[in-house]
Design an enzyme around this catalytic site. Structure first.
Site, PDB file in Angstrom:
ATOM      1  N   GLY A  49      -5.381   8.975 -55.901  1.00  0.00           N
ATOM      2  CA  GLY A  49      -3.922   8.982 -55.763  1.00  0.00           C
ATOM      3  C   GLY A  49      -3.234   8.022 -56.711  1.00  0.00           C
ATOM      4  O   GLY A  49      -3.647   7.828 -57.863  1.00  0.00           O
ATOM      5  N   VAL A  50      -2.206   7.374 -56.190  1.00  0.00           N
ATOM      6  CA  VAL A  50      -1.401   6.485 -57.033  1.00  0.00           C
ATOM      7  C   VAL A  50      -2.228   5.267 -57.462  1.00  0.00           C
ATOM      8  O   VAL A  50      -2.040   4.739 -58.579  1.00  0.00           O
ATOM      9  CB  VAL A  50      -0.090   6.103 -56.305  1.00  0.00           C
ATOM     10  CG1 VAL A  50      -0.320   5.178 -55.132  1.00  0.00           C
ATOM     11  CG2 VAL A  50       0.905   5.504 -57.278  1.00  0.00           C
ATOM     12  N   ASP A  51      -3.147   4.832 -56.625  1.00  0.00           N
ATOM     13  CA  ASP A  51      -4.023   3.689 -56.933  1.00  0.00           C
ATOM     14  C   ASP A  51      -4.835   3.985 -58.208  1.00  0.00           C
ATOM     15  O   ASP A  51      -4.869   3.177 -59.159  1.00  0.00           O
ATOM     16  CB  ASP A  51      -4.957   3.485 -55.732  1.00  0.00           C
ATOM     17  CG  ASP A  51      -5.670   2.145 -55.733  1.00  0.00           C
ATOM     18  OD1 ASP A  51      -5.378   1.320 -56.603  1.00  0.00           O
ATOM     19  OD2 ASP A  51      -6.524   1.935 -54.851  1.00  0.00           O
TER      20      ASP A  51
HETATM   21  P1  ADP Z   1      -2.126   6.509 -49.525  1.00  0.00           P
HETATM   22  O1  ADP Z   1      -3.623   6.312 -49.528  1.00  0.00           O
HETATM   23  O2  ADP Z   1      -1.364   5.226 -49.204  1.00  0.00           O
HETATM   24  O3  ADP Z   1      -1.700   7.665 -48.677  1.00  0.00           O
HETATM   25  P2  ADP Z   1      -1.897   8.063 -52.012  1.00  0.00           P
HETATM   26  O4  ADP Z   1      -2.015   7.539 -53.402  1.00  0.00           O
HETATM   27  O5  ADP Z   1      -2.952   9.004 -51.533  1.00  0.00           O
HETATM   28  O6  ADP Z   1      -1.752   6.766 -51.070  1.00  0.00           O
HETATM   29  O7  ADP Z   1      -0.497   8.801 -51.853  1.00  0.00           O
HETATM   30  C1  ADP Z   1       0.736   8.110 -51.746  1.00  0.00           C
HETATM   31  C2  ADP Z   1       1.804   8.885 -52.502  1.00  0.00           C
HETATM   32  O8  ADP Z   1       1.704   8.579 -53.891  1.00  0.00           O
HETATM   33  C3  ADP Z   1       1.714  10.409 -52.392  1.00  0.00           C
HETATM   34  O9  ADP Z   1       3.031  10.914 -52.153  1.00  0.00           O
HETATM   35  C4  ADP Z   1       1.227  10.808 -53.785  1.00  0.00           C
HETATM   36  O10 ADP Z   1       1.696  12.102 -54.155  1.00  0.00           O
HETATM   37  C5  ADP Z   1       1.912   9.756 -54.624  1.00  0.00           C
HETATM   38  N1  ADP Z   1       1.431   9.572 -56.012  1.00  0.00           N
HETATM   39  C6  ADP Z   1       0.252   9.910 -56.586  1.00  0.00           C
HETATM   40  N2  ADP Z   1       0.249   9.577 -57.896  1.00  0.00           N
HETATM   41  C7  ADP Z   1       1.466   8.999 -58.153  1.00  0.00           C
HETATM   42  C8  ADP Z   1       2.091   8.452 -59.309  1.00  0.00           C
HETATM   43  N3  ADP Z   1       1.467   8.415 -60.489  1.00  0.00           N
HETATM   44  N4  ADP Z   1       3.366   7.970 -59.186  1.00  0.00           N
HETATM   45  C9  ADP Z   1       4.008   7.979 -58.004  1.00  0.00           C
HETATM   46  N5  ADP Z   1       3.476   8.465 -56.873  1.00  0.00           N
HETATM   47  C10 ADP Z   1       2.213   8.980 -56.944  1.00  0.00           C
END
Ligand code: ADP
Length: 195
Positions: A49-51
């Site tokens: 994901g965003v991480d």
């Molecule tokens: P969590 O484990 O906290 O649920 P995720 O990364 O799986 O975190 O998802 C959190 C949100 O971040 C989701 O809405 C996902 O679509 C979004 N996301 C993923 N990549 C990015 C990015 N590059 N920029 C912004 N948001 C993102």
């Protein structure tokens, strides 16, 4: 609270005291704010994901600093936040926080989600930062329902911006259009009658 529209993006912009809160659809790794917030996990070792996107865009310097933090203070508890370099990204810093995994809502998830936003903003203020971008914490892999998460996210940020703080610009950077629409509707609902 004042309502406006950013004429470049059509996205809503709200003003709380002197602070601006806006919602855009986009990629948080491309933001130029003083900090971008990472929806990390307790091990701070990167992930999906965003991480994953933040670690890829920022390069190895972020992981190195995360490892030093974990070596020093252990795993980051849910609802807490720490700050590192943003490495190769344009943003000034990354604030890593850990949102709750959704287990049905009766295991303190709302309080822990509010804490993740609040503690991130406290870290920003402690570092005298002015502008911060947030993703939608916990609503991806962690499964938090987006409508409920959006209300908590926005209320917590609005509450924080209502106090004296260095932070005067918060941008919610939502990756997909359904999430962007939910946050936009939630902001309209929360600010109804407060203008
Ligand atoms: P969590 O484990 O906290 O649920 P995720 O990364 O799986 O975190 O998802 C959190 C949100 O971040 C989701 O809405 C996902 O679509 C979004 N996301 C993923 N990549 C990015 C990015 N590059 N920029 C912004 N948001 C993102």
């Amino acid at each position: 609270m004042r309502e406006g529209v950013n004429i470049m993006t059509d996205s809503p912009v709200y003003t709380i005291n002197q602070a601006r809160l806006s919602i855009i659809q986009g990629d948080i790794t491309r933001q130029t704010t003083d900090a971008i917030v990472n929806a990390a996990n307790s091990g701070l070792m990167g992930g999906g994901g965003v991480d994953g996107a933040i670690h890829r865009a920022g390069g190895p310097a972020i992981l190195e600093e995360c490892k030093r933090i974990v070596a020093r203070q252990g795993r980051l508890p849910t609802g807490q936040a720490v700050i590192t370099t943003a490495g190769d990204m344009k943003a000034g810093n990354v604030i890593h926080t850990v949102g709750p995994i959704w287990h049905g809502g009766r295991q303190g998830e709302p309080e822990l989600l509010a804490s993740a936003y609040r503690e991130s903003l406290k870290v920003a203020a402690a570092n005298n930062l002015i502008s911060v971008s947030f993703p939608s914490i916990s609503t991806g892999a962690y499964g938090y329902p987006v409508e409920a998460a959006a209300r908590i996210a926005l209320k917590t940020v609005i509450d924080f911006l209502g106090r004296a703080t260095s932070v005067s610009e918060v941008v919610f950077v939502l990756f997909d259009s359904p999430t962007h629409d939910v946050y936009t509707a939630a902001l309209q609902e929360i600010t109804k009658g407060k203008k």
